[in-house]
Design a protein around this motif. Structure first.
Motif, PDB file in Angstrom:
ATOM      1  N   LYS A   1      28.765  25.342 -41.278  1.00  0.00           N
ATOM      2  CA  LYS A   1      27.753  26.202 -41.908  1.00  0.00           C
ATOM      3  C   LYS A   1      27.059  27.122 -40.897  1.00  0.00           C
ATOM      4  O   LYS A   1      25.908  27.525 -41.070  1.00  0.00           O
ATOM      5  CB  LYS A   1      26.721  25.358 -42.662  1.00  0.00           C
ATOM      6  CG  LYS A   1      27.320  24.520 -43.779  1.00  0.00           C
ATOM      7  CD  LYS A   1      26.250  23.840 -44.611  1.00  0.00           C
ATOM      8  CE  LYS A   1      26.852  22.942 -45.689  1.00  0.00           C
ATOM      9  NZ  LYS A   1      27.673  23.701 -46.659  1.00  0.00           N
ATOM     10  N   ILE A   2      27.776  27.439 -39.827  1.00  0.00           N
ATOM     11  CA  ILE A   2      27.222  28.318 -38.798  1.00  0.00           C
ATOM     12  C   ILE A   2      27.029  29.715 -39.379  1.00  0.00           C
ATOM     13  O   ILE A   2      27.740  30.125 -40.299  1.00  0.00           O
ATOM     14  CB  ILE A   2      28.163  28.347 -37.575  1.00  0.00           C
ATOM     15  CG1 ILE A   2      27.430  28.908 -36.351  1.00  0.00           C
ATOM     16  CG2 ILE A   2      29.449  29.102 -37.871  1.00  0.00           C
ATOM     17  CD1 ILE A   2      28.197  28.705 -35.059  1.00  0.00           C
ATOM     18  N   LYS A   3      26.052  30.465 -38.868  1.00  0.00           N
ATOM     19  CA  LYS A   3      25.787  31.820 -39.353  1.00  0.00           C
ATOM     20  C   LYS A   3      25.906  32.816 -38.199  1.00  0.00           C
ATOM     21  O   LYS A   3      25.432  32.557 -37.091  1.00  0.00           O
ATOM     22  CB  LYS A   3      24.396  31.912 -39.975  1.00  0.00           C
ATOM     23  CG  LYS A   3      24.276  31.184 -41.304  1.00  0.00           C
ATOM     24  CD  LYS A   3      22.869  31.278 -41.870  1.00  0.00           C
ATOM     25  CE  LYS A   3      22.518  32.677 -42.274  1.00  0.00           C
ATOM     26  NZ  LYS A   3      21.225  32.744 -43.019  1.00  0.00           N
ATOM     27  N   ALA A   4      26.520  33.937 -38.488  1.00  0.00           N
ATOM     28  CA  ALA A   4      26.675  34.992 -37.496  1.00  0.00           C
ATOM     29  C   ALA A   4      25.453  35.906 -37.502  1.00  0.00           C
ATOM     30  O   ALA A   4      24.757  36.047 -38.511  1.00  0.00           O
ATOM     31  CB  ALA A   4      27.933  35.812 -37.789  1.00  0.00           C
ATOM     32  N   ASP A   5      25.199  36.532 -36.357  1.00  0.00           N
ATOM     33  CA  ASP A   5      24.219  37.616 -36.271  1.00  0.00           C
ATOM     34  C   ASP A   5      24.935  38.857 -36.794  1.00  0.00           C
ATOM     35  O   ASP A   5      25.613  39.567 -36.049  1.00  0.00           O
ATOM     36  CB  ASP A   5      23.770  37.791 -34.819  1.00  0.00           C
ATOM     37  CG  ASP A   5      22.754  38.908 -34.634  1.00  0.00           C
ATOM     38  OD1 ASP A   5      22.478  39.631 -35.610  1.00  0.00           O
ATOM     39  OD2 ASP A   5      22.264  39.082 -33.506  1.00  0.00           O
ATOM     40  N   LEU A   6      24.802  39.109 -38.086  1.00  0.00           N
ATOM     41  CA  LEU A   6      25.645  40.070 -38.794  1.00  0.00           C
ATOM     42  C   LEU A   6      24.864  41.304 -39.220  1.00  0.00           C
ATOM     43  O   LEU A   6      23.774  41.194 -39.793  1.00  0.00           O
ATOM     44  CB  LEU A   6      26.248  39.405 -40.036  1.00  0.00           C
ATOM     45  CG  LEU A   6      27.046  40.299 -40.990  1.00  0.00           C
ATOM     46  CD1 LEU A   6      28.340  40.774 -40.339  1.00  0.00           C
ATOM     47  CD2 LEU A   6      27.350  39.534 -42.289  1.00  0.00           C
ATOM     48  N   THR A   7      25.447  42.468 -38.972  1.00  0.00           N
ATOM     49  CA  THR A   7      24.934  43.735 -39.493  1.00  0.00           C
ATOM     50  C   THR A   7      26.054  44.431 -40.249  1.00  0.00           C
ATOM     51  O   THR A   7      27.147  44.614 -39.708  1.00  0.00           O
ATOM     52  CB  THR A   7      24.447  44.656 -38.358  1.00  0.00           C
ATOM     53  OG1 THR A   7      23.403  44.002 -37.625  1.00  0.00           O
ATOM     54  CG2 THR A   7      23.920  45.976 -38.924  1.00  0.00           C
ATOM     55  N   VAL A   8      25.807  44.790 -41.494  1.00  0.00           N
ATOM     56  CA  VAL A   8      26.767  45.550 -42.286  1.00  0.00           C
ATOM     57  C   VAL A   8      26.258  46.976 -42.419  1.00  0.00           C
ATOM     58  O   VAL A   8      25.139  47.204 -42.888  1.00  0.00           O
ATOM     59  CB  VAL A   8      26.967  44.926 -43.680  1.00  0.00           C
ATOM     60  CG1 VAL A   8      27.895  45.810 -44.533  1.00  0.00           C
ATOM     61  CG2 VAL A   8      27.545  43.523 -43.563  1.00  0.00           C
ATOM     62  N   ILE A   9      27.068  47.929 -41.978  1.00  0.00           N
ATOM     63  CA  ILE A   9      26.746  49.345 -42.144  1.00  0.00           C
ATOM     64  C   ILE A   9      27.316  49.783 -43.486  1.00  0.00           C
ATOM     65  O   ILE A   9      28.534  49.758 -43.681  1.00  0.00           O
ATOM     66  CB  ILE A   9      27.330  50.208 -41.007  1.00  0.00           C
ATOM     67  CG1 ILE A   9      26.887  49.677 -39.635  1.00  0.00           C
ATOM     68  CG2 ILE A   9      26.918  51.670 -41.189  1.00  0.00           C
ATOM     69  CD1 ILE A   9      25.390  49.674 -39.403  1.00  0.00           C
ATOM     70  N   PRO A  10      26.472  50.148 -44.443  1.00  0.00           N
ATOM     71  CA  PRO A  10      26.973  50.465 -45.785  1.00  0.00           C
ATOM     72  C   PRO A  10      27.557  51.868 -45.896  1.00  0.00           C
ATOM     73  O   PRO A  10      27.352  52.726 -45.028  1.00  0.00           O
ATOM     74  CB  PRO A  10      25.711  50.341 -46.656  1.00  0.00           C
ATOM     75  CG  PRO A  10      24.597  50.708 -45.732  1.00  0.00           C
ATOM     76  CD  PRO A  10      24.998  50.202 -44.366  1.00  0.00           C
ATOM     77  N   MET A  11      28.264  52.101 -46.980  1.00  0.00           N
ATOM     78  CA  MET A  11      28.774  53.432 -47.322  1.00  0.00           C
ATOM     79  C   MET A  11      27.694  54.210 -48.071  1.00  0.00           C
ATOM     80  O   MET A  11      26.674  53.650 -48.484  1.00  0.00           O
ATOM     81  CB  MET A  11      30.011  53.302 -48.210  1.00  0.00           C
ATOM     82  CG  MET A  11      31.188  52.634 -47.551  1.00  0.00           C
ATOM     83  SD  MET A  11      32.547  52.355 -48.735  1.00  0.00           S
ATOM     84  CE  MET A  11      31.961  50.888 -49.584  1.00  0.00           C
ATOM     85  N   GLU A  12      27.978  55.473 -48.298  1.00  0.00           N
ATOM     86  CA  GLU A  12      27.143  56.288 -49.162  1.00  0.00           C
ATOM     87  C   GLU A  12      27.968  56.777 -50.350  1.00  0.00           C
ATOM     88  O   GLU A  12      29.163  57.059 -50.222  1.00  0.00           O
ATOM     89  CB  GLU A  12      26.572  57.485 -48.393  1.00  0.00           C
ATOM     90  CG  GLU A  12      25.563  57.091 -47.331  1.00  0.00           C
ATOM     91  CD  GLU A  12      24.959  58.296 -46.624  1.00  0.00           C
ATOM     92  OE1 GLU A  12      25.477  59.427 -46.811  1.00  0.00           O
ATOM     93  OE2 GLU A  12      23.977  58.119 -45.887  1.00  0.00           O
ATOM     94  N   HIS A  13      27.331  56.851 -51.506  1.00  0.00           N
ATOM     95  CA  HIS A  13      27.920  57.408 -52.732  1.00  0.00           C
ATOM     96  C   HIS A  13      29.082  56.567 -53.267  1.00  0.00           C
ATOM     97  O   HIS A  13      29.983  57.108 -53.910  1.00  0.00           O
ATOM     98  CB  HIS A  13      28.390  58.857 -52.512  1.00  0.00           C
ATOM     99  CG  HIS A  13      27.374  59.738 -51.872  1.00  0.00           C
ATOM    100  ND1 HIS A  13      26.072  59.811 -52.314  1.00  0.00           N
ATOM    101  CD2 HIS A  13      27.448  60.569 -50.808  1.00  0.00           C
ATOM    102  CE1 HIS A  13      25.398  60.663 -51.560  1.00  0.00           C
ATOM    103  NE2 HIS A  13      26.206  61.127 -50.634  1.00  0.00           N
TER     104      HIS A  13
END
Length: 414
Positions: A237-249
């Motif tokens: 159940k480890i968690k990553a230091d995660l960043t998701v860069i989203p799309m536009e439109h």
């Protein structure tokens, strides 16, 4: 001020693409259906890799590892197929890329399905390439040593047994163990407009399905990354230091035509759309178009009823399939190039093929089919003579449970 900010962002992207040295038109005529430009529905989708202003500041002064393949690109604009590879772009901007991690099919996307990818050196950049589809599928502590951040950018097609999401999970898990942040650059899911299929059972998890999700899960790769992180689906159940860069439109019902083959045997939009249904043939001895130029747009086998099927073809070794099933044999089956656009997993073709097998004992590769289906039940149901509607009814409870979880992680209109 918003108008001025928009002008600045546009100028920044123009400068970026000039710096990246885009000077030639890269075409994928199979995906583009032999048109000069690909068709992308309104509104114009801006993929995360193009939103450099959102992630370049995070990369500054860091030693970067990139998980990438041939689909990891920055487009000149949203209306053409002119692009440059993400790695080349970032290097031209003096981003300190130290290593490239390559998934199934390799960094340049030329290896067969299931073929081991070897470590090596990228001839264009001189960067070391570390295979995540060879001796190990999870980056080791030694392979991650010296990295400050890992950037993941690979085009997915939204089908559980398509192995790039398994690579994503193992990369996130390895980085979490070494306390290395992960950035995922989001991309459209061409099968993101529906959720369907049998759910992966814990007893059958593996590289073709590591989490309890349906065959078609209706999420972008960024949304899925957040789901596995927050639902505790990684080891311990480890968690990553995660960043998701989203799309536009982007919405989940945006019809998005991929400019680049996501893998050697998905040559066009029709193959990608039929892949969730015809991909089930991968666990049988029936050929699903590999060894032809119409992969996942037809199926057939020498042991199917030649009287019932008017269509026939002969698979031969070709790009992406050095040894296709039924190699050199006349295969009787169906041509699905003109099948309607799918918004569900269809069982009619695999049931039809099973029912028209001259020798049904030749049909299933049982262990392979179970790994693809995620359950032993589907083969049992087909062998027992259940209809597609009866089988799909048995999925409903699991699908409702998954949809409730999925809803928490959607970043785009559904």
């Amino acid at each position: 001020m918003a108008f001025l900010s928009s002008i600045k962002n546009t100028l920044f992207l123009i400068i970026l693409l000039s710096a990246c040295g885009i000077s030639e038109r890269k075409k994928s005529p199979e995906i583009a259906n032999n048109k000069e430009e690909i068709r992308i529905s309104e509104p114009r989708v801006i993929v995360a890799s193009n939103r450099t202003e959102s992630y370049l500041p995070i990369l500054k002064d860091k030693k970067i590892g990139v998980v990438a393949n041939q689909t990891s690109v920055i487009f000149k604009d949203t209306q053409s197929t002119i692009y440059t590879h993400l790695v080349d772009s970032l290097r031209s901007l003096k981003v300190d890329i130290r290593k490239v991690f390559a998934p199934e099919h390799g960094f340049r996307g030329k290896a067969d399905a299931g073929e081991h990818v070897k470590d090596g050196i990228d001839t264009k950049t001189g960067l070391p390439i570390i295979s995540l589809y060879g001796k190990n599928r999870k980056p080791s502590q030694e392979q991650l040593k010296g990295l400050d951040l890992v950037l993941f950018d690979i085009q997915d097609v939204g089908v559980r047994f398509y192995t790039y999401i398994a690579t994503l999970q193992l990369v996130m898990e390895a980085c979490a163990e070494q306390q290395i942040p992960v950035i995922v650059l989001d991309r459209p899911n061409p099968n993101g407009h529906y959720v369907d299929g049998p759910t992966m059972e814990e007893a059958h998890t593996g590289f073709l399905g590591m989490t309890p999700i349906p065959l078609v899960y209706g999420m972008t790769i960024g949304e899925y990354a957040e789901m596995i992180n927050e639902e505790g689906w990684m080891q311990d159940k480890i968690k990553a230091d995660l960043t998701v860069i989203p799309m536009e439109h982007y919405t989940h019902h945006t019809q998005y035509s991929l400019a680049i083959r996501p893998s050697p045997n998905l040559p066009n939009d029709k193959a990608i759309n039929l892949y969730p249904s015809l991909g089930l043939f991968e666990g049988t001895n029936v050929n699903a178009g590999r060894g032809t130029e119409f992969q996942f747009q037809r199926y057939g086998a020498s042991f199917l009823d030649s009287v019932n099927y008017e269509f026939s073809y002969t698979p031969r070794p070709n790009f992406g399939s050095k040894s296709p099933k039924q190699n050199g044999l006349t295969c009787f089956g169906k041509d699905l190039q003109h099948a309607p656009h799918m918004s569900e997993v269809s069982l009619k073709w695999i049931i039809d093929a099973y029912n028209n097998s001259a020798d049904k004992s030749l049909f299933f590769n049982t262990s392979g089919f179970t790994r693809h289906a995620g359950t032993e039940k589907l083969q049992q149901q087909i062998e027992a003579g259940l209809t597609g509607e009866q089988i799909k009814a048995s999925w409903e409870e699991d699908l409702l449970g998954f949809k409730a979880i999925r809803q928490k992680y959607l970043k785009y209109p559904d």
